[in-house]
Design a protein around this motif. Structure first.
Motif, short mmCIF file in Angstrom:
data_model
loop_
_atom_site.label_atom_id
_atom_site.label_comp_id
_atom_site.label_asym_id
_atom_site.label_seq_id
_atom_site.Cartn_x
_atom_site.Cartn_y
_atom_site.Cartn_z
N ARG A 1 -0.77 3.58 -0.95
CA ARG A 1 0.43 4.18 -0.35
C ARG A 1 1.31 3.09 0.28
O ARG A 1 2.53 3.07 0.09
N SER A 2 0.70 2.19 1.02
CA SER A 2 1.44 1.10 1.66
C SER A 2 2.02 0.15 0.61
O SER A 2 3.17 -0.30 0.73
N PRO B 1 6.28 5.56 3.70
CA PRO B 1 4.98 5.84 3.08
C PRO B 1 4.53 7.28 3.29
O PRO B 1 3.73 7.80 2.50
N ILE C 1 4.65 9.85 0.46
CA ILE C 1 3.70 9.76 -0.65
C ILE C 1 2.47 10.59 -0.29
O ILE C 1 1.83 10.36 0.75
N ARG C 2 2.13 11.53 -1.15
CA ARG C 2 0.96 12.37 -0.92
C ARG C 2 0.01 12.23 -2.10
O ARG C 2 0.44 12.08 -3.25
N PHE C 3 -1.26 12.30 -1.79
CA PHE C 3 -2.28 12.24 -2.82
C PHE C 3 -3.01 13.57 -2.91
O PHE C 3 -3.30 14.20 -1.90
N MET D 1 -0.68 11.07 -7.47
CA MET D 1 0.20 10.49 -6.45
C MET D 1 1.57 11.12 -6.60
O MET D 1 2.22 10.99 -7.64
#
Length: 842
Positions: free
Chosen positions: A193-194, A210, A213-215, A253
């Motif tokens: 993510r970073s 960041p 952004i989701r997982f 992602m």
């Protein structure tokens, strides 16, 4: 007894005996998951608990002595403070076996496994009760772990608002922290993510976060039966049939917001040092001059004395300056270190490079970069605030330190210094430093007498924050000209030293030029240093009595006390993240090369040449020597060290190794003494005085006849080969006090003599000094260290005892080198050293 370890453990409780045992754990580091820890062990088991029990015993004492002691208010206060000190400050209350802590750590273990892809882990515990005569009311906690099968990544998917973002991700797929076929880890998701957020910020997406952004992680037994929606793009996939015995999952992602690109509208550099004013107030101040090359008229340039060489019309940025400082800066120089381009797309790397390059300049105290963002136009105004340091800095100092060149216990040396620093010498942030210092001390010449010595040193250096080349920059191919992001530095220096001892008067001059740069733009991990030219001139004036001693030495060693001239070229490459961190492993590695003597050899070739095979003399005319010896040689060495934390940083194992070799060539018999390797001293083989170990198994005392004064410590020969290993276990004891247990192994050797030289009586040809299979005797010592760590300063005391001394090989009294034959009678004298120093030894 108050120091009995379970004396104050309640009857229904158990003292936690050892660290928690983890049965069945194979794949996950659980040091941070298991928080239960027994009482610390230092010197002897449960040392801090014993101190706590001692304080508790004193506190509960009801004897007449105690009653008398606390009758007086002054004695009572002293009593209470010291009991509290024992119990609460350095002591440690008994750590009990606690069910609440066990359940907490059980859950931590399960979570740690889940974070590493083990979703089916089961944990149960048992308490092993120990109750015998020696270990009463103690318990040991054991976690029994059933790991289950780990989940691996079958396929990675990405869902983004538009295809370009997906393409950015695809272009850097090899650098991704999420790779198909690898075991799943939540930590890698956070890293990814970073990484991807930083990647997009280099593409103009200034406001990208960041958090957008989701997982999603989907686990299933049959991937074909439960496919993901077609709207999500699959990036890569692994053949699940190729890896047996694991479970599979897919990682999605998803970018939840659509970012927009930002462009730079203007770059403003504030050099006014007006800390009390806002950026808007500074810009609008009538007392501030706005320097923008494209808007300056020729009349204004003449008034301000700003030529094209100081501020080029190509510089597309605005400088805000005070009238009194306007001529003290080369603006082109600063513009080269500002990577933002007006009208260009925002790139996070430009901010990093600009911050680094400006902060490296000695002329600034600090550098801040602020952003004025217009959300409507998607434009950013860059505002760089650079606060000047005082141009001149004057320092004086007084110091006391130790030098163990010729004494088993280091004697104090007192010194003082004065220095002047100019932080903007030629208006391009050059750092010029002039310093003068000296010291005075004493050193023993025998068991009852000591001599006084003094040193006086002057030094001048200039640090250029760029490459200073002896040829035009245009000679360099265009693709290699831009070194600015590598933070290059050119350092030139010259120094002189006058040293006066009873045995000799020594005068030396040293000069060098160094280039240094980092090999990667945003990292200090790799560094290269090149010294194309270094030189040293040394002149000796020997005392008549010491001259007799030197005259009796072989010529190859005698040259170390004759006037000489050395010149050399050196280079080194370093890879390191070595830090004082006690939580993670760190390392340092360095490879170095040095070659010398070629410049004086060139002078010799161009002049009448000395035909003496055994001598290198600098000849200038008519066959007359100017009396300067020199030597030709090549030299390589490598050094590596690592710091390994143990038990979550409670202990640190530090390992160091260095190995090197040097080879003389031409008419040179031995590498010049200043360029040889030496062993022994506070940062080397600590069981020996500085530079006195070796070469090989040759004892330095044999250089002297029986009726001569023992000045062997002044006749340190050194070696042309070096091998050294050091190991040190460091641990914290109390407050500022740390300790270390260490051992050192190593020695230096000389090259075997060339054919025809071994029979020359003037040569040093003792086979005990040479590197041969029959003479591979390393010195060995061990000891105990005490360190006072005040964060800003570490004071170190190391006590080291020789275990094996190569110089005593063949001496039946010491069993061919083993020092501790008659323990403890043989401990001490010159085989025992006390070193006092500042900082860690390595």
């Amino acid at each position: 007894m108050g120091c009995h370890l379970v004396h104050y453990v309640p009857k229904d409780k158990l003292l936690l005996r050892d660290e928690v045992a983890l049965k069945g754990n194979k794949n996950v580091n659980l040091e941070t998951a298991v928080r239960m820890q027994p009482n610390r062990r230092v010197i002897w088991p449960k040392f801090y608990l014993a101190l706590y029990n001692t304080g508790t015993t004193i506190q509960r004492d009801s004897s007449a002595l105690k009653k008398w002691f606390i009758e007086n208010p002054g004695r009572a206060k002293f009593y209470q403070e010291n009991v509290k000190w024992l119990r609460e400050e350095i002591g440690e209350a008994p750590v009990m076996v606690n069910k609440k802590d066990i359940l907490r750590d059980s859950l931590n273990v399960i979570n740690a496994y889940a974070s590493n892809g083990f979703f089916d882990t089961k944990v149960n515990y048992e308490i092993d009760t120990i109750d015998n005569y020696f270990e009463r009311r103690r318990g040991k906690v054991i976690f029994n772990i059933e790991e289950g099968k780990p989940f691996h990544i079958r396929k990675v998917w990405i869902k983004a608002p538009f295809v370009e973002l997906e393409q950015h991700y695809l272009n850097t797929l090899k650098k991704s922290n999420i790779q198909v076929g690898e075991r799943f880890s939540y930590n890698k998701l956070a890293l990814e993510r970073s990484r991807f957020a930083n990647l997009l910020k280099t593409q103009g997406f200034f406001t990208f976060s960041p958090n957008t952004i989701r997982f999603k992680v989907d686990t299933f037994l049959n991937p074909a039966k439960y496919p993901l929606p077609d709207s999500i793009r699959g990036i890569s996939e692994v053949d699940t049939n190729s890896i047996k015995g694991v479970k599979w999952l897919d990682v999605v992602m998803e970018l939840t917001e659509s970012p927009e690109r930002y462009f730079i509208s203007e770059v403003v550099v504030d050099l006014t040092s007006q800390d009390s004013l806002s950026s808007e107030e500074v810009e609008n101040s009538p007392h501030i001059i706005h320097l923008r090359a494209s808007r300056l008229t020729e009349e204004e340039r003449e008034d301000f004395l700003i030529t094209e060489r100081k501020l080029s019309k190509k510089a597309k940025m605005t400088f805000l300056v005070n009238p009194e400082l306007i001529r003290l800066v080369n603006y082109n120089f600063l513009a080269e270190r500002i990577f933002f381009k007006e009208g260009g797309q925002y790139d996070r790397r430009d901010a990093v490079y600009t911050q680094q390059r400006l902060q490296d300049l000695s002329m600034f105290q600090y550098v801040l970069i602020n952003y004025d963002v217009d959300e409507n136009t998607k434009r950013i105004k860059i505002y760089i605030k650079a606060n000047f340091s005082p141009k001149f800095e004057f320092k004086t100092g007084f110091e006391a330190y130790t030098n163990d060149l010729s004494t088993s216990f280091t004697l104090p040396i007192f010194g003082a210094s004065i220095s002047l620093r100019d932080k903007n010498t030629f208006r391009r942030s050059e750092l010029m430093e002039l310093s003068l210092g000296g010291n005075i001390g004493r050193y023993p010449i025998n068991e009852t007498e000591q001599n006084i010595f003094w040193q006086l040193q002057g030094k001048g250096s200039i640090n250029f924050p760029r490459f200073i080349l002896p040829f035009p920059k245009t000679w360099i191919p265009a693709k290699y000209r831009e070194f600015s992001v590598l933070r290059p530095v050119t350092i030139t220096s010259i120094s002189g030293l006058r040293e006066r001892r009873e045995e000799y008067d020594r005068l030396s001059f040293t000069g060098n030029a160094n280039y240094r740069w980092f090999n990667q733009p945003q990292s200090q991990r790799e560094q290269t240093q090149l010294s194309p030219l270094s030189f040293e001139y040394i002149d000796y004036d020997l005392d008549p009595d010491f001259q007799k001693v030197v005259d009796s030495l072989p010529s190859a060693i005698k040259r170390g006390y004759q006037s000489r001239f050395n010149s050399w070229l050196s280079a080194s490459y370093t890879v390191s993240d070595y830090q004082s961190s006690k939580r993670r492993p760190t390392y340092f590695s360095k490879i170095s090369y040095e070659g010398g003597g070629n410049i004086p050899r060139l002078f010799e070739i161009l002049s009448p040449v000395d035909k003496d095979y055994t001598d290198n003399r600098l000849i200038i005319r008519n066959g007359d020597s100017i009396g300067l010896s020199f030597g030709q040689y090549v030299k390589f060495w490598v050094e590596g060290k690592t710091q390994i934390p143990i038990k979550s940083g409670k202990f640190q194992l530090v390992l160091r190794g260095v190995m090197g070799g040097a080879l003389p060539y031409g008419k040179t018999q031995l590498v010049p003494i200043e360029r040889r390797f030496f062993a022994g001293g506070p940062s080397s083989m600590r069981g020996w005085q500085s530079n006195t170990l070796g070469p090989g198994s040759f004892p330095l005392t044999e250089l002297l006849s029986d009726d001569e004064e023992d000045v062997s410590s002044l006749l340190a020969i050194g070696g042309e080969y070096l091998f050294e290993l050091n190991a040190e276990l460091r641990f914290h004891v109390w407050s500022y006090l740390d300790m270390a247990i260490f051992t050192d192994l190593g020695n230096v050797w000389l090259n075997p003599q060339k054919p025809g030289q071994a029979t020359d009586p003037n040569n040093f040809n003792d086979p005990r000094a040479f590197l041969t299979f029959d003479n591979l005797y390393p010195g060995w010592d061990a000891g105990l260290g005490f360190r006072l760590d005040f964060d800003f300063l570490i004071v170190r005391i190391d006590l080291a005892q020789q275990l094996f001394d190569p110089g005593r090989v063949g001496d039946a009294t010491y069993l061919n080198g083993w020092v501790l034959r008659n323990f403890p009678a043989d401990i001490g004298s010159n085989s025992f050293q006390v070193h006092v120093g500042i900082g860690y030894p390595f």
